[in-house]
Design a protein around this motif. Structure first.
Motif, short mmCIF file in Angstrom:
data_model
loop_
_atom_site.label_atom_id
_atom_site.label_comp_id
_atom_site.label_asym_id
_atom_site.label_seq_id
_atom_site.Cartn_x
_atom_site.Cartn_y
_atom_site.Cartn_z
N UNK A 84 136.70 86.91 6.89
CA UNK A 84 135.67 86.20 8.46
C UNK A 84 136.97 86.17 9.72
N UNK A 85 134.82 86.35 9.87
CA UNK A 85 135.10 86.11 11.45
C UNK A 85 134.22 87.98 12.46
N UNK A 86 134.68 88.40 10.78
CA UNK A 86 134.44 90.10 11.24
C UNK A 86 133.18 90.58 11.69
N UNK A 87 132.68 91.44 12.49
CA UNK A 87 131.26 91.61 12.35
C UNK A 87 131.15 93.43 11.90
N UNK A 88 130.90 93.71 11.42
CA UNK A 88 130.97 94.69 10.15
C UNK A 88 130.28 94.95 9.74
N UNK A 89 130.27 96.73 9.16
CA UNK A 89 128.90 97.10 8.46
C UNK A 89 129.18 97.46 6.90
N UNK A 90 128.49 96.94 5.85
CA UNK A 90 128.97 96.80 4.43
C UNK A 90 127.38 98.13 4.02
N UNK A 91 128.00 99.44 3.40
CA UNK A 91 127.76 100.02 2.27
C UNK A 91 127.42 99.57 1.14
N UNK A 92 126.22 100.04 -0.11
CA UNK A 92 126.45 99.75 -0.74
C UNK A 92 126.06 101.05 -1.87
N UNK A 93 126.66 100.80 -3.55
CA UNK A 93 126.84 102.01 -4.04
C UNK A 93 124.96 102.29 -4.31
N UNK A 94 123.76 101.10 -4.56
CA UNK A 94 122.41 101.09 -4.86
C UNK A 94 121.72 101.37 -3.90
N UNK A 95 121.00 101.86 -3.86
CA UNK A 95 119.34 101.98 -2.28
C UNK A 95 118.64 101.49 -2.98
N UNK A 96 119.37 99.12 -3.06
CA UNK A 96 117.84 98.37 -3.60
C UNK A 96 117.81 97.47 -2.24
N UNK A 97 116.84 97.29 -2.37
CA UNK A 97 116.19 96.98 -1.15
C UNK A 97 116.99 95.49 -0.71
N UNK A 98 117.43 95.50 0.92
CA UNK A 98 118.23 94.65 1.26
C UNK A 98 117.49 94.35 3.33
N UNK A 99 117.76 93.40 4.14
CA UNK A 99 116.96 92.97 5.05
C UNK A 99 117.62 91.91 5.43
N UNK A 100 117.32 91.71 6.94
CA UNK A 100 117.40 90.52 7.43
C UNK A 100 117.12 89.29 6.88
N UNK A 101 117.93 88.09 6.92
CA UNK A 101 117.86 87.29 6.43
C UNK A 101 118.88 87.33 4.50
N UNK A 102 119.06 88.16 4.43
CA UNK A 102 119.63 88.22 3.24
C UNK A 102 121.01 87.67 3.13
N UNK A 103 121.54 87.66 1.77
CA UNK A 103 123.03 86.79 1.72
C UNK A 103 123.77 87.76 1.39
N UNK A 104 124.50 88.08 1.50
CA UNK A 104 125.25 89.58 -0.01
C UNK A 104 127.37 88.69 0.08
N UNK A 105 126.88 88.03 -1.55
CA UNK A 105 127.89 87.38 -1.61
C UNK A 105 128.53 88.46 -2.84
N UNK A 106 130.08 87.66 -3.30
CA UNK A 106 130.39 88.47 -4.64
C UNK A 106 128.91 87.95 -5.26
N UNK A 107 129.37 88.51 -6.48
CA UNK A 107 128.88 88.48 -7.94
C UNK A 107 129.65 87.30 -8.81
N UNK A 108 130.69 87.25 -8.67
CA UNK A 108 131.37 86.76 -9.47
C UNK A 108 130.90 84.88 -9.02
N UNK A 109 130.30 84.73 -7.98
CA UNK A 109 131.04 83.30 -7.15
C UNK A 109 129.63 83.55 -5.84
N UNK A 110 128.42 83.61 -6.72
CA UNK A 110 126.88 83.33 -5.82
C UNK A 110 127.03 81.99 -6.36
N UNK A 111 126.58 81.48 -5.22
CA UNK A 111 126.05 80.66 -5.27
C UNK A 111 124.46 79.78 -4.84
N UNK A 112 123.97 79.14 -5.88
CA UNK A 112 122.72 79.27 -6.77
C UNK A 112 121.30 79.06 -4.93
#
Lengths: 326, 445
Positions: free
Chosen positions: B290-318
């Motif tokens: 928490x608080x760290x400014x990072x850049x995350x790289x993902x395994x699959x080339x899926x569509x992600x853009x500004x405004x999206x929220x990345x969360x753990x699959x096991x703990x995704x909010x509705x």
């Protein structure tokens, strides 16, 4: 230890390379230094601007704050280039060492540089030289004209809230009207980290990612990151003379006048600005560690020690900011 | 400024001050800065010069903080000012917020990022309407620590019973608001009692001075155990010879921690993948917190853009398009049912409409006015908002960062309202939903 003479990599952030760090790292997400916290927040602000605005620009003077700001922008988008240009307001009385430094940095990072020239306005008769010779207040018009003509909608500045009482009141995202004016009574509340960049056409937002940094934070970060600074920040011999309790540099900007005695002294600068109003301090500090030690012991604030124009009146900064100055 | 080249070990404390006009708040702040040797010689000289110029005998420490022309003219604080100081134990960012009723929104601004708030009370007047308002805002904004500074003890003969009565009344009110604990300190900002130096005249008080308390109070060490959330700010795609395929999602971790290899879901699309790498401003790391400014790289080339929220699959909010929240209205223009607005949550801004304003709160006595239909500047109330797109919102109680939002006027960009998702003491709840209609007579706008 980093010294002024050995730090040659101009604000180059370390490039991320896929290494072995993933194996058994003991990174504790909670263990962060104060500099880490400030850095992460500044980067967050810089990235918000990149995400929300069409045409941002970084106001770059070659002073330590704008140098740190550029360094943070380089880190924020690495390994991609910085998606902003630089804008320098050249008073015509700048320190030659600073201009050389500016051009070096621009070349090293393949940046685009806009220069708004006060001299140009004087030559065209749009602005008139002041009786006291200072050109600091003359910067506002070339700056705001260029913001308008280029259509910049977000203008980054390296200003810090600890510098001055009026700055202590300013938001991180500071809305300016179409005349670039700041109205302290009509500031938007700034809630959580939800920066509101909305503005009407013709308005723009001044953005201050270093708002929460102090002078010492900046110096410690410069040391930690090994950032190169213009040489005038370190002790050197210079011909100076005394005016209004400050050591001003001899130069073709108009100093000294009759009766002002020139001396050769060992000095350094705490801020970079127009030669006519930027005072030097006596110093023996030639390394960053020595500068930090001197600042830690100083009983004078940065602006109190080195800025003649802030002494004009109790509200001079507020008045200039209202007109569009930083 | 107290300069220390060694990093203090206690980290950083962000705190806010609140108090009514003339409670001596500026004097307390001035005293804190002055006695902790955080004021430099030229700044003090400027204050001495200005004080002498007005014929005052002693330097007016309030002038250290009131920086605007109008503030000096009127002798009041108009806007939040931020101050920075350090002691060998800790660094501080102080949000110095105004006490005037019409500037309640500025207190909300200061409190939204504070770890602690100091509420100032005049010992002669005790708990007044503004005190209750400040406590309520601290509770609404869920400021983790509350300090009650009972000031002007010198004017009540430094008597313990005066202090004890005020503390008892305030503590009872704070408990009603759900504030877990209050630290009360008897002080005289003017004389310097218990601000930085222990008082020589209040030997009945055995606790810390204000500064000691600020230096030692535990600061929430980023809720690392909480649900991990990364709002995507910006997509980094260099497309250079050196990095032809780099595609990173930049953002500041809002809560929790992310690990390389962890399965993640991108909201609102719901696509899943794994984190393949994390860049921490130029350094590859295995974990980002928490608080760290990072850049995350993902395994699959899926569509992600500004405004999206990345969360753990096991703990995704509705995700939801119906948001119920407690809000503080911060604009001069009223907020009304049917108002079309923009809602900024994390890095996403969406169109929204105010569907209902089921209640408005009177802070003085915590009564609720049902179906007020509108909120004016500085009002606190409940709203129901429908958004044009689904949003993954958390409860503000769980996350100040992903449980908060602002409403923006789509016309001129004005920030209208500060919102906190989920229940709060301002929530009428199912039981009190039908408040006494007789209260309606008391509406006062």
């Amino acid at each position: 230890m980093t010294t002024a003479t050995t730090a040659t990599t101009a604000t180059a952030p370390p490039t991320a390379t896929p290494t072995t760090a993933e194996t058994g790292s003991t990174d504790d997400p909670g263990a962060r230094t104060h500099a880490d916290v400030l850095e992460a927040e500044a980067v967050h602000i810089i990235r918000e601007v990149a995400g929300e605005f069409e045409r941002p620009v970084i106001l770059f003077s070659g002073g330590k704050d704008s140098v740190v700001l550029l360094h943070l922008a380089l880190k924020a988008f690495a390994p991609a280039p910085v998606p902003f240009a630089l804008l320098h307001v050249d008073t015509g009385h700048n320190f030659p060492e600073v201009l050389a430094y500016r051009d070096r940095v621009v070349a090293a990072h393949g940046l685009r540089l806009h220069v708004a020239s006060v001299q140009d306005y004087l030559d065209r008769g749009v602005l008139k030289e002041r009786a006291d010779g200072t050109r600091n207040p003359l910067q506002t018009l070339p700056l705001t004209d260029r913001i308008r003509s280029e259509g910049f909608d977000a203008v980054f500045g390296g200003a810090r809230r600890d510098e001055e009482k009026a700055r202590a009141k300013e938001r991180v995202f500071s809305l300016r009207d179409r005349f670039s004016q700041w109205d302290p009574r009509r500031q938007r509340p700034e809630l959580w980290q939800l920066y509101n960049g909305r503005h009407a056409p013709g308005e723009h937002v001044r953005v201050f990612p270093l708002s929460d940094w102090t002078e010492l934070d900046v110096w410690e970060y410069v040391a930690r990151e090994g950032i190169e600074l213009p040489e005038i920040y370190f002790a050197h011999e210079r011909e100076v003379f005394r005016r209004s309790g400050m050591w001003l540099p001899v130069g073709d900007w108009g100093g000294p006048e009759e009766g002002e005695r020139v001396e050769k002294r060992r000095v350094r600068y705490r801020t970079v600005g127009d030669m006519s109003c930027t005072g030097a301090v006596d110093s023996e500090a030639v390394t960053l560690d020595q500068v930090i030690a001197e600042i830690s012991a100083s009983r004078l604030s940065e602006r109190g020690a080195t800025r003649a124009d802030d002494k004009l009146s109790e509200a001079s900064m507020e008045d200039r900011k209202r007109e569009g100055y930083f | 400024m107290t300069r220390t080249t060694e990093l203090p070990t206690g980290g950083l404390l962000r705190f806010a001050t609140a108090g009514s006009v003339d409670d001596g708040k500026s004097t307390l702040v001035g005293r804190l800065l002055h006695d902790s040797k955080s004021v430099l010689a030229d700044q003090l000289e400027a204050v001495e010069r200005a004080s002498a110029g007005r014929g005052q005998e002693a330097p007016d420490l309030a002038l250290l903080t009131d920086g605007l022309r109008a503030e000096r003219e009127q002798g009041i604080t108009i806007d939040v000012a931020y101050r920075y100081f350090a002691t060998p134990r800790r660094r501080f960012i102080l949000a110095d917020t105004p006490g005037h009723v019409q500037y309640t929104r500025n207190m909300v601004t200061g409190a939204s990022t504070a770890d602690l708030t100091v509420i100032l009370v005049d010992a002669r007047h005790g708990v007044v309407e503004q005190t209750r308002r400040h406590a309520a805002i601290a509770a609404l904004l869920r400021v983790p620590q509350v300090v009650l500074a009972v000031n002007k003890m010198d004017l009540v003969g430094y008597r313990e019973p005066v202090f004890a009565t005020i503390v008892a009344e305030f503590t009872a009110y704070a408990a009603e608001l759900g504030i877990p604990a209050v630290t009360a300190i008897p002080i005289s900002a003017l004389a310097g009692d218990n601000v930085v130096e222990p008082s020589a005249v209040m030997d009945w008080y055995g606790g810390s001075t204000v500064l000691e308390h600020l230096e030692t109070v535990p600061v929430g060490q980023g809720p690392a155990h909480r649900r991990a959330r990364l709002p995507v700010q910006y997509v980094i795609r260099p497309r250079t010879a050196a990095h032809p395929d780099y595609r990173g999602y930049a953002g500041q971790v809002a809560a929790g921690a992310f690990r390389v290899g962890e399965p993640v879901t991108v909201l609102p699309s719901g696509r899943t993948t794994r984190i393949s790498a994390i860049d921490l401003l130029g350094r590859r790391v295995a974990v980002a917190g928490a608080g760290q400014s990072v850049t995350v790289l993902l395994e699959d080339d899926i569509d992600v853009s500004r405004g999206d929220l990345i969360v753990p699959t096991a703990d995704a909010p509705p995700t939801t398009q119906e948001i119920e929240a407690t809000v503080c209205h911060v604009a001069d223009e009223a907020l009304t049912v049917g108002h079309r607005v923009l809602l900024k949550h994390g890095t996403r801004t969406v169109k929204a409409i105010v569907e209902d304003i089921p209640s408005r709160l009177t802070l003085d006595d915590l009564t609720l006015h049902p179906h007020s239909g509108r909120l004016v500047a500085n009002d606190i109330g409940r709203v129901r908002i429908r958004t044009a797109e689904p949003l993954p919102v958390d409860s503000y109680a769980d996350s100040r960062r992903t449980g908060s939002f602002i409403l923006i006027d789509p016309g001129d960009g004005t920030t209208l309202t500060a919102g906190m998702v989920g229940a709060s003491f301002a929530d009428p709840g199912p039981a009190d939903g039908a408040a006494d209609p007789a209260e309606d007579a008391g509406w006062d706008f």
